[in-house]
Structures are given as structure tokens and as C-alpha cells.
Design an enzyme around this catalytic site. Structure first.
Site, mmCIF file in Angstrom:
data_model
loop_
_atom_site.group_PDB
_atom_site.id
_atom_site.type_symbol
_atom_site.label_atom_id
_atom_site.label_comp_id
_atom_site.label_asym_id
_atom_site.label_seq_id
_atom_site.Cartn_x
_atom_site.Cartn_y
_atom_site.Cartn_z
ATOM 1 N N ARG A 1 -0.165 7.622 -2.778
ATOM 2 C CA ARG A 1 0.650 8.804 -1.780
ATOM 3 C C ARG A 1 2.127 9.120 -2.093
ATOM 4 O O ARG A 1 2.402 10.146 -1.805
ATOM 5 C CB ARG A 1 0.409 8.378 -0.275
ATOM 6 C CG ARG A 1 -1.019 8.761 0.211
ATOM 7 C CD ARG A 1 -1.257 7.857 1.244
ATOM 8 N NE ARG A 1 -1.783 6.575 1.134
ATOM 9 C CZ ARG A 1 -1.846 5.831 2.201
ATOM 10 N NH1 ARG A 1 -1.619 6.075 3.588
ATOM 11 N NH2 ARG A 1 -1.999 4.525 2.004
ATOM 12 N N ARG B 1 -0.564 9.130 -10.325
ATOM 13 C CA ARG B 1 -0.448 7.984 -9.282
ATOM 14 C C ARG B 1 0.417 6.822 -10.147
ATOM 15 O O ARG B 1 0.767 5.849 -9.459
ATOM 16 C CB ARG B 1 -1.908 7.424 -9.117
ATOM 17 C CG ARG B 1 -2.445 8.216 -8.116
ATOM 18 C CD ARG B 1 -4.136 7.923 -7.862
ATOM 19 N NE ARG B 1 -4.435 6.785 -7.702
ATOM 20 C CZ ARG B 1 -4.186 6.179 -6.318
ATOM 21 N NH1 ARG B 1 -4.231 7.079 -5.683
ATOM 22 N NH2 ARG B 1 -4.268 4.867 -5.974
ATOM 23 N N ARG C 1 -11.626 1.918 -9.673
ATOM 24 C CA ARG C 1 -10.368 3.022 -9.824
ATOM 25 C C ARG C 1 -10.729 3.480 -11.294
ATOM 26 O O ARG C 1 -11.353 2.594 -11.898
ATOM 27 C CB ARG C 1 -9.210 2.546 -9.633
ATOM 28 C CG ARG C 1 -8.887 1.983 -8.096
ATOM 29 C CD ARG C 1 -7.540 2.050 -7.825
ATOM 30 N NE ARG C 1 -7.316 1.403 -6.418
ATOM 31 C CZ ARG C 1 -5.969 1.498 -5.965
ATOM 32 N NH1 ARG C 1 -4.725 1.298 -6.927
ATOM 33 N NH2 ARG C 1 -5.708 0.943 -4.547
ATOM 34 N N THR D 1 -10.403 -7.477 -6.026
ATOM 35 C CA THR D 1 -11.501 -7.605 -6.739
ATOM 36 C C THR D 1 -12.243 -5.762 -6.718
ATOM 37 O O THR D 1 -13.049 -5.681 -7.597
ATOM 38 C CB THR D 1 -12.688 -8.419 -6.444
ATOM 39 O OG1 THR D 1 -12.656 -8.418 -4.854
ATOM 40 C CG2 THR D 1 -11.994 -9.643 -6.745
ATOM 41 N N GLU D 2 -12.035 -5.220 -5.708
ATOM 42 C CA GLU D 2 -12.452 -3.847 -5.565
ATOM 43 C C GLU D 2 -11.690 -2.732 -6.213
ATOM 44 O O GLU D 2 -12.172 -1.724 -6.528
ATOM 45 C CB GLU D 2 -12.481 -3.385 -3.914
ATOM 46 C CG GLU D 2 -13.468 -4.059 -3.100
ATOM 47 C CD GLU D 2 -13.053 -5.763 -2.721
ATOM 48 O OE1 GLU D 2 -11.603 -5.750 -2.777
ATOM 49 O OE2 GLU D 2 -14.040 -6.433 -2.510
ATOM 50 N N ASN D 3 -10.493 -2.895 -6.830
ATOM 51 C CA ASN D 3 -9.572 -2.290 -7.517
ATOM 52 C C ASN D 3 -10.085 -1.714 -8.838
ATOM 53 O O ASN D 3 -9.827 -0.909 -9.644
ATOM 54 C CB ASN D 3 -8.164 -2.874 -7.714
ATOM 55 C CG ASN D 3 -7.523 -2.591 -6.330
ATOM 56 O OD1 ASN D 3 -6.455 -3.350 -6.071
ATOM 57 N ND2 ASN D 3 -7.815 -1.690 -5.437
ATOM 58 N N ASP E 1 0.705 -1.120 0.056
ATOM 59 C CA ASP E 1 0.010 -0.051 -0.001
ATOM 60 C C ASP E 1 0.912 1.334 -0.028
ATOM 61 O O ASP E 1 1.728 1.065 0.367
ATOM 62 C CB ASP E 1 -0.973 -0.062 1.406
ATOM 63 C CG ASP E 1 -2.028 0.914 1.126
ATOM 64 O OD1 ASP E 1 -2.461 1.411 0.052
ATOM 65 O OD2 ASP E 1 -2.665 1.384 2.196
#
Length: 259
Positions: free
Chosen positions: A37, A46, A84, A79-81, A33
Site C-alpha cells: 500500500r 510493490r 503471491r 508460509t502463505e506468501n 504490514d
């Protein structure tokens, strides 16, 4: 064990001497992670953070192998990415193609085998082809397993396992009363890792303190370390220090310490 690896890495030498070589975590899982940032701090897009992260993956993979780790699982894409921005997702899907083309020779040189888990068939064709190529090209390697979690979600994994077992019960291939922890473990995506399926240590970089739908079943008795270091800045020395911290933990697995 470490002499060859630290030969040209003076910054590691003093830290490595503190490691107990007999208590190396056999399976380390990392939530990588902080790429966004890292880029934001440098006023970069990014994707620059994701690109820089690849160098860290290479360094940490070789370090873990040299430290004696047997399995290194990296949470590459959840699976949530997919939620984006489209351009970022497309870039992330392109990374395995260029990454494996340059890194596979080093993996073979270090006797490291590539494995992947997740809903792989839902990946873009070129991405899936690159992953399958890397798996095939390193299949003869007998050292550390570099296990990529790609398009992976812990809840999805458990749901898929439950469905598989339910279908077997429905077809009378399985009696419901025979379902136990061992059978569930054997139905999960980590089953091919056998006795090494459950991480001894979970590391999450960037200071966030959550597991984000990662290895929900397998992490039941893992030790957690949350590092403040952003992933692109994470070094073999950081990994070494995290292993030393792990070795200070008293792992009782619900029991009491003997003696």
C-alpha cells in the site's frame, strides 16, 4: 539508557522521556504490514515498498536494542506468501542476501545476534545461505536477539510440534500423560529463546487487526497494538509511543490485580 541513541535524534527526545525504563517489553513481535500500500500510494511497484521496508527494519532493530528490548521477532515471510506473484516472491527471497551483506556489520557493532525460525530448508539455497551466514557472523553477540520468522506459519509450527511429540510417544520415549504446556513450548520453534519465547507485545502496522497465523501459541497473553502507520513509514518514535502504550496496560495473565 537512551542518551547515546537519542543524541542525534531530536524528534525522539521528548517521547523517550515518557518511557518507564523498568517496564520495557522484553520480547516484541512485529507483523510488518503495508509495504504494498505504501508503494501503491506513490504509484510505484510493490517491490519498491519491500525495498523501502529494509531501511525501517534497520532503524527499528537498532531502536529496540537501545530501548532495552531483549528479543525482536519480525514476521518476514509467511508460509502463505508463496501464493503471491512469482516476481514478487523472487524479489522477497533475494532481499536477505543484500540486506545481511550491508547490515551485519551494524548488527555486530550494536552487539545484536541474528536468529531465524520457520521452514528454513524450503528456502532457495542462496537465501538460506545468507541467513545462515548472518547467524554465524553474529553468534558471538550477547545483546538483543533479532529473530526473523521466515517461511513461518503458526499452524504449521504447532502441527510439527504435535508430530514430534506423537513420534516420541510411538517410540515409547515419552508418555502421553506427561505432555503439558511446558513440553509443548519446548518443542516449538521458539524454544531456543527459553524464558523470552512468548512476546510481551505484538505490533501490527498498516491498520489491519488480525494476527495472520503468527505465533499462535506464543501470543496467548501478549498485549496487541495495531498501528495505522504503514511499515515503511514506521519510525523509532512510533515504536517508542507503542512501548508507552504497552506500559499503560494492566497485565494480569488471567488473575486479579494485587492490592
Amino acid at each position: 539508557m537512551f542518551s547515546k541513541f537519542i543524541k542525534n535524534n531530536n524528534v525522539l527526545r521528548e517521547t523517550v522521556q515518557k518511557i518507564d525504563e523498568t517496564r520495557i517489553p522484553q520480547h516484541i513481535a512485529i507483523i510488518m504490514d503495508g509495504n504494498g500500500r505504501w508503494a501503491q500510494k506513490r504509484h510505484l511497484p510493490r517491490i519498491a515498498g519491500h525495498k523501502s521496508a529494509l531501511t525501517t527494519v534497520k532503524e527499528i532493530t537498532k531502536a529496540a536494542s537501545n530501548f532495552g528490548v531483549k528479543v525482536l521477532t519480525l514476521y518476514t515471510f509467511s508460509t502463505e506468501n508463496w501464493k503471491r506473484p512469482k516476481k514478487e516472491v523472487e524479489f522477497l527471497m533475494s532481499l536477505p542476501i543484500t540486506f545481511f551483506d550491508t547490515f551485519v556489520p551494524e548488527l555486530i557493532e550494536n552487539n545484536i545476534q541474528v536468529n531465524a525460525m520457520g521452514e528454513l530448508n524450503e528456502l532457495p539455497a542462496e537465501t538460506l545461505a545468507a541467513v545462515n551466514r548472518a547467524i554465524a557472523q553474529t553468534s558471538h553477540c550477547t545483546g538483543m536477539i533479532l529473530n526473523f520468522a521466515i517461511n513461518y506459519g503458526g499452524r504449521d509450527e504447532i502441527v510439527a510440534a504435535v508430530r514430534t511429540l506423537a513420534m516420541k510417544v510411538q517410540k515409547r520415549e515419552l508418555v502421553a500423560d506427561s505432555i503439558d504446556e511446558s513440553l509443548i513450548s519446548d518443542t516449538l520453534m521458539t524454544s531456543n529463546l527459553k524464558k523470552l519465547a512468548n512476546p510481551d507485545l505484538l505490533i501490527r502496522t498498516s491498520g489491519e487487526q488480525r494476527i495472520s497465523n503468527f505465533l499462535l501459541w506464543q501470543l496467548a497473553y501478549s498485549e496487541f497494538i495495531f498501528s495505522d502507520v504503514l511499515w515503511p513509514d514506521y519510525t523509532p518514535e512510533d515504536l517508542c509511543e507503542n512501548i508507552i502504550e504497552y506500559q499503560k496496560r494492566d497485565r494480569r495473565f488471567g488473575g486479579l490485580k494485587k492490592g
